[in-house]
Design a protein around this motif. Structure first.
Motif, PDB file in Angstrom:
ATOM      1  N   LEU A   1      22.389  45.746 109.326  1.00  0.00           N
ATOM      2  CA  LEU A   1      21.843  46.514 108.204  1.00  0.00           C
ATOM      3  C   LEU A   1      22.290  45.787 106.951  1.00  0.00           C
ATOM      4  O   LEU A   1      23.489  45.693 106.682  1.00  0.00           O
ATOM      5  CB  LEU A   1      22.390  47.940 108.222  1.00  0.00           C
ATOM      6  N   LEU A   2      21.351  45.269 106.190  1.00  0.00           N
ATOM      7  CA  LEU A   2      21.684  44.460 105.019  1.00  0.00           C
ATOM      8  C   LEU A   2      21.022  45.037 103.784  1.00  0.00           C
ATOM      9  O   LEU A   2      19.802  45.275 103.781  1.00  0.00           O
ATOM     10  CB  LEU A   2      21.212  43.014 105.221  1.00  0.00           C
ATOM     11  N   ASP A   3      21.807  45.265 102.749  1.00  0.00           N
ATOM     12  CA  ASP A   3      21.257  45.768 101.490  1.00  0.00           C
ATOM     13  C   ASP A   3      20.154  44.823 101.024  1.00  0.00           C
ATOM     14  O   ASP A   3      20.327  43.602 100.995  1.00  0.00           O
ATOM     15  CB  ASP A   3      22.359  45.869 100.440  1.00  0.00           C
ATOM     16  N   VAL A   4      19.017  45.388 100.680  1.00  0.00           N
ATOM     17  CA  VAL A   4      17.839  44.603 100.307  1.00  0.00           C
ATOM     18  C   VAL A   4      18.125  43.640  99.153  1.00  0.00           C
ATOM     19  O   VAL A   4      17.485  42.593  99.050  1.00  0.00           O
ATOM     20  CB  VAL A   4      16.637  45.525 100.007  1.00  0.00           C
ATOM     21  N   SER A   5      19.099  43.938  98.331  1.00  0.00           N
ATOM     22  CA  SER A   5      19.446  43.039  97.214  1.00  0.00           C
ATOM     23  C   SER A   5      19.944  41.683  97.708  1.00  0.00           C
ATOM     24  O   SER A   5      19.890  40.699  96.970  1.00  0.00           O
ATOM     25  CB  SER A   5      20.503  43.683  96.316  1.00  0.00           C
ATOM     26  N   GLN A   6      20.414  41.635  98.947  1.00  0.00           N
ATOM     27  CA  GLN A   6      20.937  40.401  99.528  1.00  0.00           C
ATOM     28  C   GLN A   6      19.880  39.610 100.301  1.00  0.00           C
ATOM     29  O   GLN A   6      20.143  38.508 100.760  1.00  0.00           O
ATOM     30  CB  GLN A   6      22.101  40.731 100.471  1.00  0.00           C
ATOM     31  N   ALA A   7      18.694  40.165 100.453  1.00  0.00           N
ATOM     32  CA  ALA A   7      17.664  39.585 101.308  1.00  0.00           C
ATOM     33  C   ALA A   7      16.947  38.352 100.756  1.00  0.00           C
ATOM     34  O   ALA A   7      16.597  37.466 101.533  1.00  0.00           O
ATOM     35  CB  ALA A   7      16.635  40.652 101.658  1.00  0.00           C
ATOM     36  N   PRO A   8      16.673  38.261  99.448  1.00  0.00           N
ATOM     37  CA  PRO A   8      15.837  37.145  98.973  1.00  0.00           C
ATOM     38  C   PRO A   8      16.287  35.757  99.415  1.00  0.00           C
ATOM     39  O   PRO A   8      15.450  34.947  99.823  1.00  0.00           O
ATOM     40  CB  PRO A   8      15.875  37.299  97.451  1.00  0.00           C
ATOM     41  N   THR A   9      17.568  35.473  99.378  1.00  0.00           N
ATOM     42  CA  THR A   9      18.008  34.122  99.745  1.00  0.00           C
ATOM     43  C   THR A   9      17.832  33.832 101.233  1.00  0.00           C
ATOM     44  O   THR A   9      17.814  32.671 101.633  1.00  0.00           O
ATOM     45  CB  THR A   9      19.490  33.893  99.364  1.00  0.00           C
ATOM     46  N   LEU A  10      17.675  34.875 102.044  1.00  0.00           N
ATOM     47  CA  LEU A  10      17.481  34.671 103.481  1.00  0.00           C
ATOM     48  C   LEU A  10      16.039  34.360 103.846  1.00  0.00           C
ATOM     49  O   LEU A  10      15.790  33.755 104.891  1.00  0.00           O
ATOM     50  CB  LEU A  10      17.939  35.917 104.255  1.00  0.00           C
ATOM     51  N   VAL A  11      15.082  34.782 103.031  1.00  0.00           N
ATOM     52  CA  VAL A  11      13.671  34.626 103.394  1.00  0.00           C
ATOM     53  C   VAL A  11      12.854  33.800 102.405  1.00  0.00           C
ATOM     54  O   VAL A  11      11.669  33.581 102.626  1.00  0.00           O
ATOM     55  CB  VAL A  11      12.996  36.013 103.603  1.00  0.00           C
ATOM     56  N   GLU A  12      13.476  33.355 101.300  1.00  0.00           N
ATOM     57  CA  GLU A  12      12.683  32.600 100.323  1.00  0.00           C
ATOM     58  C   GLU A  12      12.140  31.327 100.954  1.00  0.00           C
ATOM     59  O   GLU A  12      12.766  30.763 101.857  1.00  0.00           O
ATOM     60  CB  GLU A  12      13.491  32.302  99.055  1.00  0.00           C
ATOM     61  N   PRO A  13      10.951  30.934 100.600  1.00  0.00           N
ATOM     62  CA  PRO A  13      10.198  31.346  99.424  1.00  0.00           C
ATOM     63  C   PRO A  13       9.358  32.601  99.607  1.00  0.00           C
ATOM     64  O   PRO A  13       8.666  33.014  98.685  1.00  0.00           O
ATOM     65  CB  PRO A  13       9.299  30.139  99.154  1.00  0.00           C
ATOM     66  N   LEU A  14       9.392  33.242 100.781  1.00  0.00           N
ATOM     67  CA  LEU A  14       8.646  34.489 100.944  1.00  0.00           C
ATOM     68  C   LEU A  14       9.300  35.602 100.137  1.00  0.00           C
ATOM     69  O   LEU A  14      10.520  35.633 100.011  1.00  0.00           O
ATOM     70  CB  LEU A  14       8.590  34.902 102.422  1.00  0.00           C
ATOM     71  N   PRO A  15       8.507  36.530  99.630  1.00  0.00           N
ATOM     72  CA  PRO A  15       9.099  37.674  98.922  1.00  0.00           C
ATOM     73  C   PRO A  15       9.587  38.715  99.926  1.00  0.00           C
ATOM     74  O   PRO A  15       9.121  38.773 101.063  1.00  0.00           O
ATOM     75  CB  PRO A  15       7.920  38.229  98.105  1.00  0.00           C
ATOM     76  N   VAL A  16      10.527  39.531  99.487  1.00  0.00           N
ATOM     77  CA  VAL A  16      10.983  40.663 100.289  1.00  0.00           C
ATOM     78  C   VAL A  16      10.049  41.824  99.993  1.00  0.00           C
ATOM     79  O   VAL A  16       9.870  42.217  98.846  1.00  0.00           O
ATOM     80  CB  VAL A  16      12.441  41.044  99.932  1.00  0.00           C
ATOM     81  N   GLY A  17       9.421  42.360 101.026  1.00  0.00           N
ATOM     82  CA  GLY A  17       8.481  43.464 100.844  1.00  0.00           C
ATOM     83  C   GLY A  17       9.214  44.777 100.604  1.00  0.00           C
ATOM     84  O   GLY A  17      10.280  45.011 101.171  1.00  0.00           O
ATOM     85  N   PRO A  18       8.636  45.636  99.787  1.00  0.00           N
ATOM     86  CA  PRO A  18       9.246  46.940  99.546  1.00  0.00           C
ATOM     87  C   PRO A  18       9.059  47.868 100.742  1.00  0.00           C
ATOM     88  O   PRO A  18       8.063  47.762 101.469  1.00  0.00           O
ATOM     89  CB  PRO A  18       8.490  47.462  98.325  1.00  0.00           C
ATOM     90  N   SER A  19      10.002  48.771 100.952  1.00  0.00           N
ATOM     91  CA  SER A  19       9.875  49.710 102.061  1.00  0.00           C
ATOM     92  C   SER A  19       8.664  50.617 101.891  1.00  0.00           C
ATOM     93  O   SER A  19       8.121  51.119 102.870  1.00  0.00           O
ATOM     94  CB  SER A  19      11.147  50.548 102.197  1.00  0.00           C
ATOM     95  N   SER A  20       8.196  50.780 100.665  1.00  0.00           N
ATOM     96  CA  SER A  20       7.032  51.630 100.406  1.00  0.00           C
ATOM     97  C   SER A  20       5.721  51.004 100.883  1.00  0.00           C
ATOM     98  O   SER A  20       4.685  51.657 100.892  1.00  0.00           O
ATOM     99  CB  SER A  20       6.924  51.926  98.908  1.00  0.00           C
ATOM    100  N   ALA A  21       5.757  49.747 101.329  1.00  0.00           N
ATOM    101  CA  ALA A  21       4.544  49.059 101.785  1.00  0.00           C
ATOM    102  C   ALA A  21       4.062  49.558 103.148  1.00  0.00           C
ATOM    103  O   ALA A  21       2.954  49.260 103.548  1.00  0.00           O
ATOM    104  CB  ALA A  21       4.783  47.551 101.837  1.00  0.00           C
ATOM    105  N   GLY A  22       4.889  50.305 103.853  1.00  0.00           N
ATOM    106  CA  GLY A  22       4.492  50.832 105.167  1.00  0.00           C
ATOM    107  C   GLY A  22       5.220  50.130 106.293  1.00  0.00           C
ATOM    108  O   GLY A  22       5.927  49.145 106.090  1.00  0.00           O
ATOM    109  N   ALA A  23       5.033  50.643 107.495  1.00  0.00           N
ATOM    110  CA  ALA A  23       5.719  50.107 108.674  1.00  0.00           C
ATOM    111  C   ALA A  23       5.240  48.699 108.986  1.00  0.00           C
ATOM    112  O   ALA A  23       4.045  48.423 108.955  1.00  0.00           O
ATOM    113  CB  ALA A  23       5.498  51.026 109.860  1.00  0.00           C
TER     114      ALA A  23
END
Length: 133
Positions: free
Chosen positions: A53-75
């Protein structure tokens, strides 16, 4: 299979909107061992698999250059756990305040399933094999 790439998944990282509520949810729902924890993450053991479980604020460096999608985007993922009795597990989930998204329902592929979501919208499915005769 790509040469040198094993077929066993070691870790699934779930980007969570709020680490404290996610830790509380997973502690309430799953009887998994916490093997690492800090202010922005919690790593849980699910048999031979680790869920991070990783706080979304820490995610960008793991997946760049892709953006981190918001949880509101759906399953975007469905994680399935095999259980002996879906109805019994559903009753236990309801007792601790977990709302089901759907089910229990018999599926045409020979499983009885039900689904629920964590606070960030990651969908978990519980499934049991059913007799198709």
């Amino acid at each position: 299979m790509v040469n040198g790439l094993p077929s066993e998944v070691e870790v699934i990282t779930l980007f969570v909107d709020e680490i404290a509520s996610s830790k509380a949810f997973y502690a309430r729902v799953f009887a998994s061992e916490t093997i690492w924890e800090d202010a922005v993450s919690s790593v849980l053991r699910f048999g031979g698999l680790l869920i991070n479980l990783l706080d979304v604020s820490q995610a960008p460096t793991l997946v760049e250059p892709l953006p981190v999608g918001p949880s509101s985007a759906g399953a975007r993922v469905l994680l399935t756990i095999r259980v002996v009795d879906v109805d019994q597990v559903c009753a236990a989930l309801r007792e601790i305040g977990v709302d089901l998204l759907n089910g229990p329902i018999n599926r045409p592929w020979g499983r009885r399933t039900a689904s629920f979501a964590d606070p960030s919208g990651h969908v978990w499915e519980i499934a049991q094999a059913i007799d198709q005769t």
